[in-house]
Scaffold this motif. Structure first.
Motif, PDB file in Angstrom:
ATOM      1  N   GLY A  35       0.803  -1.209   0.000  1.00  0.00           N
ATOM      2  CA  GLY A  35       0.000   0.000   0.000  1.00  0.00           C
ATOM      3  C   GLY A  35       0.836   1.259   0.000  1.00  0.00           C
ATOM      4  N   PHE A  47      -4.765   6.783   3.937  1.00  0.00           N
ATOM      5  CA  PHE A  47      -4.634   5.767   2.895  1.00  0.00           C
ATOM      6  C   PHE A  47      -4.716   6.399   1.512  1.00  0.00           C
ATOM      7  CE2 PHE A  47      -5.103   1.843   0.715  1.00  0.00           C
ATOM      8  CZ  PHE A  47      -6.143   1.986  -0.190  1.00  0.00           C
ATOM      9  N   TYR A  59      -7.280  -0.894  -4.504  1.00  0.00           N
ATOM     10  CA  TYR A  59      -8.162   0.023  -3.792  1.00  0.00           C
ATOM     11  C   TYR A  59      -7.517   1.409  -3.791  1.00  0.00           C
ATOM     12  CZ  TYR A  59     -10.308  -4.210  -1.824  1.00  0.00           C
ATOM     13  OH  TYR A  59     -10.942  -5.416  -1.662  1.00  0.00           O
ATOM     14  N   GLY A  61      -7.968   5.619  -2.186  1.00  0.00           N
ATOM     15  CA  GLY A  61      -8.646   6.535  -1.301  1.00  0.00           C
ATOM     16  C   GLY A  61      -9.682   7.351  -2.048  1.00  0.00           C
ATOM     17  N   LYS A 107      -7.282  -1.009   3.781  1.00  0.00           N
ATOM     18  CA  LYS A 107      -7.007   0.416   3.879  1.00  0.00           C
ATOM     19  C   LYS A 107      -6.501   0.801   5.266  1.00  0.00           C
ATOM     20  CE  LYS A 107     -10.712   1.386   0.558  1.00  0.00           C
ATOM     21  NZ  LYS A 107     -11.930   2.161   0.265  1.00  0.00           N
TER      22      LYS A 107
END
Length: 125
Positions: A35, A47, A59, A61, A107
């Motif tokens: 991440g 995040f 994923y 933000g 996250k």
């Protein structure tokens, strides 16, 4: 020694682009979810993006709004964050992180157990 080393930060004008890279060493990160997080002055770390071990799940933000793309090269033990249409509000230190317990990313910062030192991104208006 396990290390995550970020690079690619710098000063850019609003509307510009930067490509951040994270190089991992000391262990194999190819099985880890990875991440990116960021921390602006006076704010909590938040995040930015995450990617699964295979690269198939990503994923972002809420503030990203399609501007960023996360990718990884497991053969090279690297993770990249391409950031486009940067805004002054994107000014922050950007951190790369690895979650050695999961292949599917989350996250939540608490899930990430390896962190880089960060790279500064400054966006001028």
């Amino acid at each position: 020694q396990v290390q995550l080393v970020e690079s690619g930060g710098g000063l850019v004008q609003a509307g510009g682009s930067l490509r951040l890279s994270c190089a991992a060493s000391g262990r194999t990160f190819s099985l880890d979810a990875m991440g990116w997080f960021r921390q602006a002055p006076g704010k909590e770390r938040e995040f930015v993006a995450a990617i699964s071990q295979s690269g198939a799940i990503k994923y972002y933000g809420d503030f990203v709004k399609g501007r960023d793309t996360i990718s990884r090269d497991n053969a090279k033990n690297t993770v990249t964050l391409q950031m486009n249409n940067l805004e002054p509000e994107d000014t922050a230190v950007y951190y790369c992180a690895a979650d050695s317990k999961r292949r599917i990313p989350t996250k939540y910062q608490a899930n990430y157990d390896y962190w880089g030192q960060g790279t500064q991104v400054t966006v001028s208006s």
